[in-house]
Design a protein around this motif. Sequence first.
Motif, mmCIF file in Angstrom:
data_model
loop_
_atom_site.group_PDB
_atom_site.id
_atom_site.type_symbol
_atom_site.label_atom_id
_atom_site.label_comp_id
_atom_site.label_asym_id
_atom_site.label_seq_id
_atom_site.Cartn_x
_atom_site.Cartn_y
_atom_site.Cartn_z
ATOM 1 N N THR A 111 6.471 -8.597 7.592
ATOM 2 C CA THR A 111 5.873 -8.290 6.298
ATOM 3 C C THR A 111 6.841 -7.564 5.373
ATOM 4 O O THR A 111 6.905 -7.857 4.172
ATOM 5 C CB THR A 111 4.604 -7.424 6.487
ATOM 6 N N ASN A 156 5.075 2.074 -5.831
ATOM 7 C CA ASN A 156 4.653 0.742 -5.417
ATOM 8 C C ASN A 156 3.452 0.842 -4.478
ATOM 9 O O ASN A 156 3.549 1.404 -3.380
ATOM 10 C CB ASN A 156 5.822 0.026 -4.720
ATOM 11 N N GLN A 157 2.331 0.298 -4.890
ATOM 12 C CA GLN A 157 1.101 0.435 -4.124
ATOM 13 C C GLN A 157 1.140 -0.335 -2.806
ATOM 14 O O GLN A 157 0.533 0.083 -1.814
ATOM 15 C CB GLN A 157 -0.092 -0.031 -4.967
ATOM 16 N N THR A 158 1.858 -1.448 -2.771
ATOM 17 C CA THR A 158 1.973 -2.206 -1.521
ATOM 18 C C THR A 158 2.737 -1.403 -0.481
ATOM 19 O O THR A 158 2.336 -1.326 0.696
ATOM 20 C CB THR A 158 2.657 -3.553 -1.763
ATOM 21 N N ARG A 159 3.825 -0.791 -0.891
ATOM 22 C CA ARG A 159 4.585 0.037 0.036
ATOM 23 C C ARG A 159 3.762 1.220 0.529
ATOM 24 O O ARG A 159 3.841 1.611 1.694
ATOM 25 C CB ARG A 159 5.873 0.525 -0.636
ATOM 26 N N THR A 213 9.159 -5.559 -3.921
ATOM 27 C CA THR A 213 8.378 -4.813 -2.934
ATOM 28 C C THR A 213 9.012 -4.874 -1.551
ATOM 29 O O THR A 213 9.013 -3.893 -0.811
ATOM 30 C CB THR A 213 6.949 -5.377 -2.875
ATOM 31 N N GLU A 216 0.588 1.232 0.920
ATOM 32 C CA GLU A 216 -0.365 0.704 1.893
ATOM 33 C C GLU A 216 0.309 0.538 3.252
ATOM 34 O O GLU A 216 -0.301 0.822 4.297
ATOM 35 C CB GLU A 216 -0.935 -0.630 1.412
ATOM 36 N N TRP A 217 1.569 0.100 3.271
ATOM 37 C CA TRP A 217 2.300 0.010 4.535
ATOM 38 C C TRP A 217 2.406 1.394 5.179
ATOM 39 O O TRP A 217 2.276 1.540 6.400
ATOM 40 C CB TRP A 217 3.687 -0.574 4.311
#
Length: 372
Positions: free
Chosen positions: A326, A218-221, A347, A223-224
Amino acid sequence: MTTPTPPTSSAPTAPMEMARALVWHGGGDFRMQEVPTPALQEGETLVEITTATICGSDRHTVLGRRSAPCPSILDHEGIGIVRATHNPDLRVGQRVVFSVTSPCMECDRCERGMTAKCRNLKKTGHEAFDSDWPLSGTYASHIVLRNHQPVVPVSDSLPDVAASIATCAGATVMACMEQAGPLAGKRVLVMGIGMLGLIAVEAAVRGGAAEVVAIDRNQTRLEWARELGAVVPAPSTAGVDSEPEPFGITLEFSGSALGVTTCINSLDIGGRAVLAGSVAISPSYALDPECLVRGWRTITGVHNYEPRHLEQAVEFLADSRIDWDTVVSAPIALEEVPAEVEGAPGTILRATLRQKKLSIRTSPLYQTDNLY
């Protein structure tokens, strides 16, 4: 399944204090029920749940990937207010978190400091509803904490969500970091950026690792994780066929075949792999003992945690840079939990259950239909 015997005395029955609970009856069958709060025994405490967070392991249970007593009140992450206690170390009105585990403190494992694997262990959110601990999970307005169950008071400065997450994800990561050993100057791999993985990234960065590499689909994770200081490899270097650079420490939180094999196979000389994600039925993996022996490599597992790890998690998350608004959902009601647990994980790392401000109410009748 037993049914309580109604009182036979002709004398009037005293009112019973009732709590609300979402009781799991198997599969997607959840039922809102009223549950009498028991008379507290030595060392026990009644806590009103203010916030709970939904651990992914509940999805495993509901979807049949992990066995669990049924019916039961699920979930084990939560924070609340002490409403009554027979624990001399606590007082009414305190804001507290509590351990997943309730050890006996008498068996040989407890005596040698392995309370996480007590021979008579009982666990929050994992006990049968018709047992001697029906109010054991956090999908309820109240929970009873048992004698010897670790409890940690928390300050008002720690957000409810962070405090709740400390009771499972946070404390488990602290146990993993203890098993990993000193991180200073080492390359660390964190496989799987769920809630545990994200906390582990921050812990490794704060622990002085030379580099922390995060891997997740998961690209969002990812980024976190990057925002907390992790390095995110390009997709071409994180694939199944890639040859990862060796790591001094690898931390596995995904429970996937790729995650486990990557963490083991990418260990440097003297490296240590800590596996924590394989908490449901998992495949077996081939192991090359010569690689371990000649490379002084170590593989260890972590499941549950000790009381010190809960205390460490509360302290660690009080200074966390994680943006809780978030990574967790907007609060949902108790009635919305079944749909959330049965749904596909997205996500967001945790769904948040926020209880309405409740007081235990009394019922003048002994309603056996509300018990079981």
